[in-house]
Structures are given as structure tokens and as C-alpha cells.
Design an enzyme around this catalytic site. Sequence first.
Site, PDB file in Angstrom:
ATOM      1  CB  CYS A 105      -0.894   0.006   1.239  1.00 22.46           C
ATOM      2  SG  CYS A 105      -1.828  -1.511   1.439  1.00 22.46           S
TER       3      CYS A 105
ATOM      4  NE  ARG B 268       4.325   1.926  -1.372  1.00 22.05           N
ATOM      5  CZ  ARG B 268       5.527   1.477  -0.992  1.00 22.05           C
ATOM      6  NH1 ARG B 268       6.588   1.843  -1.660  1.00 22.05           N
ATOM      7  NH2 ARG B 268       5.644   0.639   0.013  1.00 22.05           N
TER       8      ARG B 268
ATOM      9  CD1 TRP C 106      -1.694  -4.667  -4.796  1.00 22.20           C
ATOM     10  CD2 TRP C 106      -1.503  -6.150  -3.146  1.00 22.20           C
ATOM     11  NE1 TRP C 106      -1.476  -5.914  -5.353  1.00 22.20           N
ATOM     12  CE2 TRP C 106      -1.358  -6.839  -4.367  1.00 22.20           C
ATOM     13  CE3 TRP C 106      -1.423  -6.878  -1.951  1.00 22.20           C
ATOM     14  CZ2 TRP C 106      -1.137  -8.217  -4.433  1.00 22.20           C
ATOM     15  CZ3 TRP C 106      -1.209  -8.242  -2.022  1.00 22.20           C
ATOM     16  CH2 TRP C 106      -1.056  -8.899  -3.257  1.00 22.20           C
TER      17      TRP C 106
ATOM     18  CG  ASN D 227       2.439  -0.840   3.391  1.00 22.55           C
ATOM     19  OD1 ASN D 227       1.952  -1.884   3.009  1.00 22.55           O
ATOM     20  ND2 ASN D 227       3.647  -0.428   3.034  1.00 22.55           N
ATOM     21  N   GLY D 228       0.833  -3.106   5.676  1.00 18.93           N
ATOM     22  CA  GLY D 228       1.391  -4.251   6.394  1.00 18.93           C
ATOM     23  C   GLY D 228       0.285  -5.199   6.818  1.00 18.93           C
TER      24      GLY D 228
ATOM     25  CD  GLU E 260      12.417 -10.815 -15.911  1.00 15.39           C
ATOM     26  OE1 GLU E 260      11.964  -9.660 -15.917  1.00 15.39           O
ATOM     27  OE2 GLU E 260      12.197 -11.631 -14.982  1.00 15.39           O
TER      28      GLU E 260
ATOM     29  CE  LYS F 106       8.812  -8.200 -16.164  1.00 15.01           C
ATOM     30  NZ  LYS F 106       9.831  -8.587 -15.234  1.00 15.01           N
TER      31      LYS F 106
ATOM     32  CD  GLU G 273       5.701  -8.984 -13.595  1.00 12.11           C
ATOM     33  OE1 GLU G 273       5.457  -8.216 -12.671  1.00 12.11           O
ATOM     34  OE2 GLU G 273       6.781  -8.986 -14.226  1.00 12.11           O
TER      35      GLU G 273
ATOM     36  CG  HIS H 137      12.673 -34.555 -19.595  1.00 13.68           C
ATOM     37  ND1 HIS H 137      13.065 -35.858 -19.842  1.00 13.68           N
ATOM     38  CD2 HIS H 137      13.731 -33.778 -19.920  1.00 13.68           C
ATOM     39  CE1 HIS H 137      14.314 -35.871 -20.266  1.00 13.68           C
ATOM     40  NE2 HIS H 137      14.741 -34.629 -20.325  1.00 13.68           N
TER      41      HIS H 137
ATOM     42  CE  LYS I  80       8.993  -1.533  -9.650  1.00 13.02           C
ATOM     43  NZ  LYS I  80       9.320  -2.347 -10.802  1.00 13.02           N
TER      44      LYS I  80
HETATM   45  C1  AGP Z   1       8.767  -8.187 -11.537  1.00 13.70           C
HETATM   46  O1  AGP Z   1       8.400  -7.584 -12.704  1.00 13.70           O
HETATM   47  C2  AGP Z   1       7.778  -8.098 -10.453  1.00 13.70           C
HETATM   48  N1  AGP Z   1       7.406  -6.785 -10.182  1.00 13.70           N
HETATM   49  C3  AGP Z   1       8.148  -8.879  -9.202  1.00 13.70           C
HETATM   50  O2  AGP Z   1       8.339 -10.226  -9.554  1.00 13.70           O
HETATM   51  C4  AGP Z   1       9.404  -8.383  -8.485  1.00 13.70           C
HETATM   52  O3  AGP Z   1      10.537  -8.705  -9.207  1.00 13.70           O
HETATM   53  C5  AGP Z   1       9.483  -9.051  -7.101  1.00 13.70           C
HETATM   54  O4  AGP Z   1       8.344  -8.676  -6.375  1.00 13.70           O
HETATM   55  C6  AGP Z   1      10.745  -8.646  -6.354  1.00 13.70           C
HETATM   56  O5  AGP Z   1      10.743  -7.277  -6.122  1.00 13.70           O
HETATM   57  P1  AGP Z   1      12.073  -6.551  -5.622  1.00 13.70           P
HETATM   58  O6  AGP Z   1      13.129  -6.724  -6.668  1.00 13.70           O
HETATM   59  O7  AGP Z   1      11.664  -5.126  -5.428  1.00 13.70           O
HETATM   60  O8  AGP Z   1      12.464  -7.209  -4.322  1.00 13.70           O
END
Ligand code: AGP
Length: 608
Positions: A2, A27, A74, A100-101, A481, A485, A488, A504, A603
Amino acid sequence: MCGIVGYVGPRDAPALLLEGLKRLEYRGYDSAGVSITNGGGLETRKAAGKISKLESVMNGSPLHGTVGIGHTRWATHGAPTECNAHPHHDCTNTIAVVHNGIIENASTLKAQLEARGHEFRSETDTEVLAHLIEAEYEDDLEGAVADALRQVEGTYGIAVVSSRDPDKIVAARKGSPLLIGVGEGEYYVASDASAILQYTRQVVYLDDGEVAVLSRNGYQVVDLRERQLQKPVTKIDWDLEQIEKGGFPHFMLKEIFEQPQTIENTMRGRLLLEEGDAKLGGIDLPAEKLLEADQIIITACGTSWHAGLIGEQLIEEFARIPVEVEYASEFRYRNAVVTPKTLAIVISQSGETADTLAALREAKHRGATTIGIVNVVGSTIARDTDCGMYTHAGPEIGVASTKAFTSQVVSLALLTLKLARMRGLSVVKGREIAEALQKLPGQIKQILDRADEIEQLAEEFKRAPNFLYLGRGYNFPTALEGALKLKEISYIHAEGYPAAEMKHGPIALIDEMMPVVFVAPHDSVFEKLVSNVQEVKARRGTVIAITTRDEEALEGKVDYEFRIPETIEALTPVLAAIPLQLLAYYIAVKRGANVDQPRNLAKSVTVE
Ligand code: AGP
């Protein structure tokens, strides 16, 4: 997770809070709200959905006042509804809390408070804090907050206002990031600096167990026993322009196109071409500590974990130190073998990811020396590691990490160079790596200049129901990766696999409907990868290949090809990642997805 922002001073707080929330929206963006204290008491406006929804509510029913707090959410506890949006009130509607938490003992505290007659309106854990502060309220707000927090288990970054103590904000932190902004006669609280950068660059980072009291006359930081603490004021070196889109339609595309510059920034002052070595001022460990290390553990989450997988291969190949790469969320609870001769490399863009922070603290607890590779300056992981290096990729706003990933891989290559040269890697080999690193920004530019080719490719595949990404060696993590992407931001199901592992199991998925992206640079495993391409082609799969040269061996087996410049095998992931980032971006845009704020994501994941 958040985003929190707060203000006390002479200005009109509602507008300022709204502006701050817009900057924090990356966030968390499923509901939002603000509370203002003014002569008329405590007023709150909330809305489910994006900040724009809250803005229209506030335009419809304006607020006035110069002290207030705001929150963008969030959801963890309770659906993303207006009722569950923050701020949350106590029974008397005189106290408002944003959080936040996660309050882990919320249900116990709630039962105790209900037994004492408190009535709850929401499904959130946060509302417990408002009632707890109400129950503890005697003389002043900070006393009530401190008394309440001593009963709380879990993580929090909170800000509290009350009409019973109107000219004040009380903020506290345990586990979730929170900082104080110091202005001229005005003070701010925020989850990160982006919310207040347009007003001040002077910030005070709160640490766990600290409480800040902000009023018109200044601020003070105390611990939960209300003992005064002296805290340094840090100057933020980002500028506002860096957190604007700069003419790009999305932060993600801007950040993809920033990579020639961000890679340059990551290497600035660190690459020693002549010596074929790297100078890393932040890794100020005694040489013997680095030389005696007999094991390296790399721990991270998501994209940072993928960078870690590439770091493993770099360090093992050139520095000859055994490396384990651990998902932070698993490592923190696993009885891993860690000794004082273990170096734990902790990778995080935000520097606030809860699982990664816990893994760091666990490694430290077990005697490891911890090295942070972090992007956000002053973040918790950066401050808690024994030493480290900033990736200097600048603020990354797009939820899908792009420039941070390539800067993380380059940072790992620089760290590898330092460790390897200390352990006997020849100057010739060192120079080869250093020269290849130096060429990367120009090579990335060449790729970006042909982004339109990837856009056309995206047009072909924007309706694909699934995708498979395959690579070998250094580029198995690149395939992971690429798949992440796409998942996501386009919500297409995609998997990354070591190419040889496909037969496999995943090969069962292959038919003419399955696009398969091969990361196929001409490296030491290229010949082997060709047979994997043949396996896919034999099942009429559609092959998209990222290559580095004309490959006779691939003739007639590839449906779409995108060429990237050649570099040394160990650095091909940095170049191969770019077209994969662009492919995901353009497909998502063509599917009308919200690229910068994909559904269900945030994020920085600051809760477990
Ligand atoms: C990646 O595009 C994502 N946003 C997510 O997997 C991110 O890499 C992960 O949450 C780790 O975040 P950080 O690098 O800020 O620790």
C-alpha cells in the site's frame, strides 16, 4: 504494497495528499482514501478503485484542512471495497488510521475490543488499530499510538490523525517502509520519496520500532517507550522528471528505453578496463572475508530471483565459488546450511520486499556476511545488509521490472569480476568481460532502434492463449524472465523452461497454437538448442527465435527471428531480455491491458 502519505503545515492538505497518492499508485491501486482534521473535526473520503475515483468523490464533496493522511491500497484482508478502504476510524470517529502491512494478531485483539463494546465496520486487520488507539487514549495521540502498538504483532507502516489532537500526525514503522519529509515549516510522511519529491528532498528514514510525531512546529522521532531518538536527514538525489513518463505512453516503455543510460549508470566509476577488474566502493569488506568465502547464497523474489540465477552462473564460471540461488520466501523457513564463511547476496529492486528482507535477516542470524544489490537508495534491505551496491537504475515505476533487471545482471557481472580477479582470473579474461560490459549500452540502443519489428511480431501473437519460452545455460533464466513479463502485464499464461527439459513434459503442450520463444544466441550450447527447435517444429509449434547471427542450422525451422548483437556468452541475457520485454509490452498494449498497473500486482510486496 500500500502507499501512505501525510501532511501537516500551512498548505491545503487534500490536494497535496491526492497528488502524493497518484505518485504512490504503483504500490497498490484497488481502493483509496484521505482523512483531514480541521476545526470541524475529522472528515474522511474513500472510494473503491483507482485514485481517479477518489478524486471525483473529493471534487463532489470537497474537504478543507491543513493536516491529513492518505492511503492507496493493495488488499490483503478484506475485498477491495469502499468499506475496507483506508483510513479506518474508531467508534467515536475521532481517530483515523492508514496502514501498510499485516496485523497478525488482529483477530485476537478484535475479539478483546468487541468484548469491551467496540463495533467494527470493515473486514480489515487495520481497523483494529483505530479501536486499540481509542482504547488506549489518555493525554495525547502519540502516547495512545505507542501503547496500542506495543500490543500489536505483525508488520506496519502507519499514520494516524485525530480530531482530539488535531494539529498532529503520528507515524510508526515495523517492517513496512516509511519516511518523514522535512520541509520549511511543513512536514510529510510517506511510504517512499516519490510522493513528496515535488515538495522536499530532505527525508528521515524511519527504522523498525520508531514512532514519529509531526506537528506545525516540527517533528520528533521516539521509540515505543517514547524515548527521544536522533535521526540523520538524507537528501534524495532523484529529480521529479525521473518519475514522470517523459512523453512515453507508459512508464514501462520509458524504462525499457532508458536501459542504455541505466546500464551506463550502473557501471559508472566501477569498471576498470585496463585492470580487467571492478571497483565496488560499497562492498567494503576486508579482502580476506571475500577470499575465505566458500559458499555464496543468492536470495531474492520474482525478477530479482531470475537475475540471481544468472549471477550463479557468472560467479561459478569466473570466480569458482559454489552458489545456491534461493527463493527468499522458501529460504527464510528452510534449515539451509549457512556458515560464517557464507556470503549471502540479497537482490531487490525496491529494497522492501518482505520475504527478501526476512531471508536477509535469517542469513545474518546464521552468521553469513550479507551483500545487498538494491536499486532504491536508503531502502530497508540496503540499510540492513553488511555492505552492497546500488544498481543506479533510477526510480522504476512500472510494476513489471525491466531496467532494474538488466542493471541487476550487470551489477552481478561487476561483483563477479571483482571476486574472480581476487581469485586468479587472468587480466586478459578480465579485460574481455570488462570490454564486453562497456559495449552493452550501445548494443542495447541498436536493439531499441528496431523496436517496431517487435511491435509487428506482437500484432501476430496478441491473441495467443499460451506461450512457452525456452533457453539454455545463461539464457534459461532469460526465458523465465520473458515468460514472467508476459504473464504479469498481458495475463497470457506463459512458462519458461530449460530447452532440453521440454521433452520431459511441456512438449505435450506443443501444437500449431503454441508460440515458442527460443533465446538462441550463438553460444556454447547453441548446437544442443537446435535439436530442441527441431522437436518443437516436429510438433508444428510456431518458433520465434532471438538469435545473434545467420544460423544455417535454423534454416526452415524458425517462423519469426529477431537478431540481437553478439556479446560474450555470460552477458547475452542482458541483450536478449530487451526484445522479450518489448514483446510483452506490445502484446499487453494491443490487448488493452493496464501495462503500468497490472491487475492483482504491486511494485513492492511488503507483506509476507
Ligand atoms: C517483476 O516484474 C515483479 N514486479 C516482481 O516479480 C518483483 O521482481 C518481485 O516482487 C521482487 O521485487 P524486488 O526486486 O523489489 O524485491
